[in-house]
Write an enzyme that holds these catalytic residues in place. Sequence first.
Site, mmCIF file in Angstrom:
data_model
loop_
_atom_site.group_PDB
_atom_site.id
_atom_site.type_symbol
_atom_site.label_atom_id
_atom_site.label_comp_id
_atom_site.label_asym_id
_atom_site.label_seq_id
_atom_site.Cartn_x
_atom_site.Cartn_y
_atom_site.Cartn_z
ATOM 1 N N GLU A 68 0.668 -0.781 0.213
ATOM 2 C CA GLU A 68 -0.010 0.288 -0.137
ATOM 3 C C GLU A 68 1.199 1.323 -0.467
ATOM 4 O OE1 GLU A 68 -3.228 0.385 3.182
ATOM 5 O OE2 GLU A 68 -4.050 2.026 2.560
ATOM 6 N N CYS A 262 -6.738 1.027 2.707
ATOM 7 C CA CYS A 262 -7.834 2.354 2.282
ATOM 8 C C CYS A 262 -7.612 2.757 1.341
ATOM 9 C CB CYS A 262 -7.293 2.823 3.518
ATOM 10 S SG CYS A 262 -7.960 2.251 5.621
ATOM 11 N N ASN A 393 -11.840 -3.449 0.652
ATOM 12 C CA ASN A 393 -11.357 -3.265 1.299
ATOM 13 C C ASN A 393 -11.521 -2.686 2.746
ATOM 14 O OD1 ASN A 393 -8.554 -3.694 2.687
ATOM 15 N ND2 ASN A 393 -8.921 -1.627 3.097
ATOM 16 N N GLU A 394 -12.493 -3.650 3.753
ATOM 17 C CA GLU A 394 -12.594 -3.739 4.733
ATOM 18 C C GLU A 394 -13.766 -2.755 4.872
ATOM 19 O OE1 GLU A 394 -9.416 -1.552 7.862
ATOM 20 O OE2 GLU A 394 -8.549 -2.996 8.130
HETATM 21 O O1 AHR Z 1 -2.531 -1.388 6.756
HETATM 22 C C1 AHR Z 1 -2.452 -0.365 7.270
HETATM 23 C C2 AHR Z 1 -4.072 -0.100 6.683
HETATM 24 O O2 AHR Z 1 -4.907 -0.837 8.454
HETATM 25 C C3 AHR Z 1 -4.803 -0.498 5.613
HETATM 26 O O3 AHR Z 1 -4.704 0.454 4.666
HETATM 27 C C4 AHR Z 1 -6.174 -0.601 5.757
HETATM 28 O O4 AHR Z 1 -6.596 -1.744 4.955
HETATM 29 C C5 AHR Z 1 -5.378 -0.885 7.610
HETATM 30 O O5 AHR Z 1 -6.995 -0.119 7.993
#
Ligand code: AHR
Length: 670
Positions: A68, A262, A393-394
């Site tokens: 990321e 995120c 994601n999440e």
């Molecule tokens: O790894 C950092 C963040 O943690 C990622 O972007 C997210 O998926 C999680 O909340």
Amino acid sequence: MAPAPGVNAAGWQYHPAVRTNLVLLTAALTLPLVARAPRVDTPPVRVSVAVNRPGATIPSTLLGVFFEDINFAADGGIYPERVKNRSFEFPDPLMGWRRATLTDAAGRFSVETATPASPANPHYLRVTSTAGKFGVSNEGFRGIGIRNGERYAVRLLARRGANGPASVRVEFENTQGRALGGVTLEGLTTTWQKLSGTITAEATELHALARVVTGGPGTVDLDMVSVFPADTWAHRENGLRADLVQLLKDLHPGFLRFPGGCIVEGRFLEGRYQWKKTIGDPSDRTLIVNRWNDEFSGRAAPDYYQTFGLGFYEYFQLSEDIGASPLPILNCGMACQFNSGELAPLDKIDPYIQDALDLIEFANGATTTPWGAKRAALGHPAPFNMTMIGVGNEQWGPQYLERYAKFAKVLGAQHPEIRLVASADPFTERENFKTQWDGLRKIGAGFVDEHFYRPPQWFYDNVGRYDSYPRTGPKIFVGEYAAHLPQRQGMRPSTLTAALAEAAWLTGLERNADLVGMSSFAPLFAHVDAWQWTPNLIWFDNLTSFGTPSYYVQQVFGQNRGTTILPVTIDGDAKNGIGGVFASASLDQSAREVVVKLVNPGSDARDVALALDGATAVGARAVTLTGTADAENSLESPTAVSPSNAVASVTSGKYSLPPRSVVVLRVRIS
Ligand code: AHR
């Protein structure tokens, strides 16, 4: 316990705008492996491996990498562009630039938009010299790293005014303005041209600057001012930082998940990751603010943008380079639920699904298809063999299930060969976690992605988490996890203590590799001067990098994965962690080796009596990771906790696990 609302699974408060030593031992198995640790009088732990009862095949994807763009992982990190705001497209178009400190020059500079080289990149810099070689300096990403004698490729767009000079010069300089090597680019005309050259650095500097000066009085327009190391990975023009790619490759990752996290979601949908805007000529890739720019007020990085120089084509190339299956994650029509949670209405979700369909064609389609042709035009006619796509994601709640169902319906019908990765509720202890899982089971998914940022003890307590999960339906992807220690000076440290907990957890995943198909530590990278989140797997500055103890746990497990699960008991019990020792075992079929992974988090050495049921051992070697509880790696001591070789004696299948150790025994069988 579920984190409080507004705080993510890692316990971080999100933006309020709701809008060792690793020892390689080689020996014959008939002699005991003697650790130089205090002996204790407890009886040996009996570890029995049923070589005669092989279980499921261990997927090659069991351990992978999660990438990321957080902590300057992309711009300023693995994407090695040295010039910040090279296109003058930051909202403050002069961010990163200032007047060069040259004593015998005078002039002015401004940002213009009247006649850009490309409408996709509307701002450019106008430099007017009224005396001498006037110019501007760029500060880079927390400075510019250069090494004496190394070559750097300079590329820029330039044109001169009617009476402007016919050349510009690009130089490295130190913070006192002393030149550290440069190149003069000749042949400017009154129309935009691409110019290029090479600088050989004349000093090693961690925090150099790059300046661009006119060849003499008059006006010069500049854009896409780029300085790249010549020795990128595979020597590609828009290539990646070689030391960081090497660290990834050494993990033997089974997959590469990208681009997040995120960052996929955006605080609002407008800021979501849109892969189609990240391919093609880098100067036409429209930058956006990085969502981590001001997510955490204590770690604000106002100069953090995503230029997308590292875009989807480069991610696919990187996957291929490190031998990992590509796993792109796409926005599912929901912005980050820790921020706005903005939703794309269900009747307007089709463009999001179309992005997924087009991505499959881009990655895998014939070169006669529109998107396959684009891949070929970028230089990769062969398919990238993508087999998985993540949807969101999440995410949580019924809104996610509704949107995921739409993706699953279309993609399942048109591309049954692609396995979908669905998001679990990141709050794994609340009721919706279960409801969401039930919903995903009904709709169908290739994998469900669970995330765990927890204290070390949680990982020990939960090594058996997947022992009792149903064996039908979606496989598990542990897409983000890390053992979080209490903060020290504002950072969660990456010590051996954290790494041991992750190693114990990994033995639990390996035992359940019939169900757990993928796992990845998170986050991956962090710049020592520009991070937002800790802990991370790999740290770097502008020149060098190092892996944490957690990195070496990933490496040891990745390099010793094995191909088939072997049942293992500790003191006759199939439960993991009996007597404080954690273990898993596998068979490496091609090497004809039984691979036994043992974790002793305690502060005393532990003797182990190893029995292989149904096999005769003919030799063994061991890999051992050990050290003090607080042992860490750093830029100064990058390998304080890292692999080293040693020879041990072994008799009668007895081993001594050093205090605080991960030991991988590779036992050759006849
Ligand atoms: O790894 C950092 C963040 O943690 C990622 O972007 C997210 O998926 C999680 O909340």
